[in-house]
Design a protein around this motif. Structure first.
Motif, PDB file in Angstrom:
ATOM      1  N   HIS A  19       0.796  -1.183  -0.318  1.00 11.13           N
ATOM      2  CA  HIS A  19       0.063   0.110  -0.223  1.00 11.13           C
ATOM      3  C   HIS A  19       0.607   0.871   0.152  1.00 11.13           C
ATOM      4  O   HIS A  19       1.874   1.327   0.069  1.00 11.13           O
ATOM      5  N   ASN A  20       0.236   2.353  -0.484  1.00  8.30           N
ATOM      6  CA  ASN A  20       1.205   3.592  -0.234  1.00  8.30           C
ATOM      7  C   ASN A  20       0.182   4.299   0.569  1.00  8.30           C
ATOM      8  O   ASN A  20      -1.295   5.500   0.116  1.00  8.30           O
ATOM      9  N   PHE A  21       0.397   4.935   1.642  1.00  9.69           N
ATOM     10  CA  PHE A  21      -0.516   5.016   2.237  1.00  9.69           C
ATOM     11  C   PHE A  21      -0.179   7.534   2.236  1.00  9.69           C
ATOM     12  O   PHE A  21      -0.955   8.087   2.008  1.00  9.69           O
ATOM     13  N   LEU A  22       0.632   7.769   1.658  1.00  6.78           N
ATOM     14  CA  LEU A  22       0.940   9.158   1.158  1.00  6.78           C
ATOM     15  C   LEU A  22      -0.026   9.522   0.211  1.00  6.78           C
ATOM     16  O   LEU A  22      -0.751  10.024   0.217  1.00  6.78           O
ATOM     17  N   SER A  23       0.476   8.475  -1.212  1.00  9.95           N
ATOM     18  CA  SER A  23      -0.237   8.799  -2.634  1.00  9.95           C
ATOM     19  C   SER A  23      -1.725   8.647  -1.788  1.00  9.95           C
ATOM     20  O   SER A  23      -2.663   9.426  -2.535  1.00  9.95           O
ATOM     21  N   GLU A  24      -2.799   7.944  -1.069  1.00 11.64           N
ATOM     22  CA  GLU A  24      -3.888   7.865  -0.458  1.00 11.64           C
ATOM     23  C   GLU A  24      -4.226   8.834  -0.392  1.00 11.64           C
ATOM     24  O   GLU A  24      -5.354   9.828  -0.514  1.00 11.64           O
ATOM     25  N   LYS A  25      -3.268   9.987   0.785  1.00 13.78           N
ATOM     26  CA  LYS A  25      -3.956  11.164   1.524  1.00 13.78           C
ATOM     27  C   LYS A  25      -3.902  12.366   0.772  1.00 13.78           C
ATOM     28  O   LYS A  25      -4.614  12.936   0.177  1.00 13.78           O
ATOM     29  N   VAL A  26      -2.818  12.010  -0.153  1.00 12.03           N
ATOM     30  CA  VAL A  26      -3.040  13.072  -1.693  1.00 12.03           C
ATOM     31  C   VAL A  26      -3.471  13.017  -2.134  1.00 12.03           C
ATOM     32  O   VAL A  26      -4.465  14.455  -2.824  1.00 12.03           O
ATOM     33  N   ILE A  27      -4.347  11.858  -2.830  1.00 11.29           N
ATOM     34  CA  ILE A  27      -5.523  12.296  -3.737  1.00 11.29           C
ATOM     35  C   ILE A  27      -6.234  12.532  -3.374  1.00 11.29           C
ATOM     36  O   ILE A  27      -7.204  13.399  -4.160  1.00 11.29           O
ATOM     37  N   LEU A  28      -6.949  11.590  -2.210  1.00 11.23           N
ATOM     38  CA  LEU A  28      -8.415  12.202  -1.133  1.00 11.23           C
ATOM     39  C   LEU A  28      -8.172  13.935  -1.116  1.00 11.23           C
ATOM     40  O   LEU A  28      -8.926  14.459  -1.032  1.00 11.23           O
ATOM     41  N   GLY A  29      -7.027  14.678  -1.017  1.00 11.93           N
ATOM     42  CA  GLY A  29      -6.531  15.989   0.015  1.00 11.93           C
ATOM     43  C   GLY A  29      -6.951  16.841  -2.191  1.00 11.93           C
ATOM     44  O   GLY A  29      -8.334  17.630  -1.419  1.00 11.93           O
ATOM     45  N   ASN A  30      -6.436  16.620  -3.161  1.00 19.60           N
ATOM     46  CA  ASN A  30      -7.161  17.068  -3.684  1.00 19.60           C
ATOM     47  C   ASN A  30      -7.617  17.070  -4.582  1.00 19.60           C
ATOM     48  O   ASN A  30      -9.354  17.702  -4.857  1.00 19.60           O
ATOM     49  N   LEU A  31      -9.028  15.172  -3.719  1.00 19.86           N
ATOM     50  CA  LEU A  31     -10.026  15.503  -4.625  1.00 19.86           C
ATOM     51  C   LEU A  31     -11.644  16.541  -3.345  1.00 19.86           C
ATOM     52  O   LEU A  31     -12.805  17.386  -4.452  1.00 19.86           O
TER      53      LEU A  31
END
Length: 448
Positions: A19-31
């Motif tokens: 998994h990639n925790f940071l990528s998931e947070k960045v994507i959700l923040g962008n949304l």
């Protein structure tokens, strides 16, 4: 060997899955701040692509707000989660604020999406591996069924690796316009020509991924017709063709092919009664066809699993595949022996349709018609005459029925004429094309 502990394995793989925790947070923040990011992400990621449960809930909520055409920001998201009793489940408002505090960078959005999708597919593969191990210990599941399930899962995983599977209407229309431009500059058929002009006019050739049912009563010339189609495609396009013959042997098919190509009477040819003047024609035909990529498999009662293996082998060796022909449907078997025949044929036709889509080639399947035809004054077949017709009708993209009037009526006004009746055409018109049949050579020709 010790028994595999599925409970322990599940705990282990859940703990260490990629998994990639940071990528998931960045994507959700962008949304939460960008409609552009929202459009791209919704086309790319499923809810399951997110590893963490709270991220899945947040993403699912964003999707719900988007589908109901509601504003998406920190306030609306917080309110919705609270109303649904999910706010504490995702870790409270603090988690949402942390998403906003992530530095959004739309330039690298595709990379973050790719990272999340990559980890998701790797998790799926790992879980599938453990699923295979567990299934292998269950002895009441047939080996064939395990392999079939595995191949189906791998096909689905393969599709997940494709990018931009879901397109907007603007993108789809743009693609269609480009396709139309390409076709307008190309006078050839969009599909593979059968070699019979009137038939091609109705079908625009055999289309990739189509399941084509060729049906008729016995002695209507189904096998001869499909063999003629195969030779026409081989001579014109040099595309590899795989012919599964469940009824006739390889040698019988070769005799038919030689009779058709040399115009030597099929009865004399099988008896070896060949004139001296015919040997040159025969030898040149053999030499010419020896260079063409026609592959014949005459395994009786072949299953879908065996068939798929052989198709993969030919495609790997030839690097491409043009057409698959199966003669005929009612002689195929399904690995599940507990089903009745109608259910079995339903599974088989679904499997054949999946093969057409998986290998992206037309699949022509010969089929018998029921005896209902013989009880009618008008013997021309109709769609309901297909034996166990429900699943065949449903899965087929094109249903082509052969009819020769002289078989029933010796005084016919159209001797030696075969009607090709298109009774179902998912992407085009229905109608009838006529071709000439030379029974002496088991050969079909265009009327003009």
């Amino acid at each position: 060997m010790e028994n595999f502990d599925s409970k322990t394995s599940t705990l282990l793989i859940e703990k260490y899955l990629p998994h990639n925790f940071l990528s998931e947070k960045v994507i959700l923040g962008n949304l939460l701040i960008s409609n552009e990011a929202l459009d791209i992400t919704l086309r790319t990621l499923s809810v399951e692509a997110f590893y963490f449960k709270n991220h899945q809930i947040i993403y699912q909520t964003i999707c719900t707000l988007h589908n109901t055409k509601k504003l998406i920001n920190l306030t609306t998201l917080t309110n919705y989660l609270q109303e649904q009793g999910l706010l504490e489940k995702i870790g409270g408002v603090t988690v949402l604020i942390e998403l906003i505090n992530q530095v959004p960078n739309l330039v690298n959005l595709e990379e973050y999406l790719s990272l999340i999708q990559d980890k998701f597919i790797r998790r799926t593969l790992i879980k599938l591996g453990y699923q295979i191990i567990n299934s292998s210990y269950v002895t009441n599941i047939s080996l064939e069924q395990i392999i079939l399930d595995l191949e189906s899962e791998l096909v689905l995983i393969g599709k997940k690796t494709e990018t931009n599977q879901v397109l907007s209407s603007a993108e789809l229309l743009s693609n269609v316009i480009q396709e139309l431009k390409d076709k307008s500059n190309n006078i050839t058929l969009p599909g593979i020509s059968s070699g019979f002009y009137d038939l091609d006019a109705l079908t625009q050739g055999f289309q990739k991924s189509d399941l084509i049912i060729t049906a008729g009563r016995p002695s209507m010339g189904k096998t001869a017709f499909c063999l003629n189609v195969a030779t026409n495609i081989l001579k014109k396009n040099k595309l590899p063709i795989l012919f599964f013959s469940l009824e006739m042997s390889k040698e019988q098919l070769m005799y038919r092919l030689l009779a058709s190509e040399t115009n030597i009477n099929s009865t004399r040819l099988r008896a070896g009664n060949i004139k001296q003047s015919e040997w040159d024609i025969l030898n040149s035909t053999v030499k010419r066809f020896s260079r063409l990529p026609l592959f014949i498999d005459d395994t009786p009662n072949i299953s879908i699993i065996e068939m798929r293996k052989k198709i993969k082998k030919i495609r790997f060796e030839q690097q491409k595949l043009g057409l698959i022909i199966i003669d005929y449907l009612q002689l195929m078997e399904n690995s599940n022996k507990n089903e009745n025949r109608v259910q079995e044929l339903s599974q088989i036709t679904r499997g054949l349709k999946n093969i057409a889509r998986e290998f992206n080639v037309p699949v022509i399947v010969l089929s018998q018609l029921s005896r209902n035809v013989e009880n009618r004054i008008n013997k021309r077949p109709i769609l309901s005459d297909l034996r166990e017709s429900g699943s065949i009708e449903q899965d087929a993209d094109l249903v082509l029925m052969l009819y020769r009037d002289e078989y029933y009526n010796v005084e016919t006004a159209e001797p030696n004429i075969t009607e090709l009746i298109i009774s179902k055409h998912r992407n085009g018109p229905i109608g009838t094309a006529k071709i000439f049949f030379e029974g002496e050579y088991t050969k079909f020709k265009n009327l003009n």
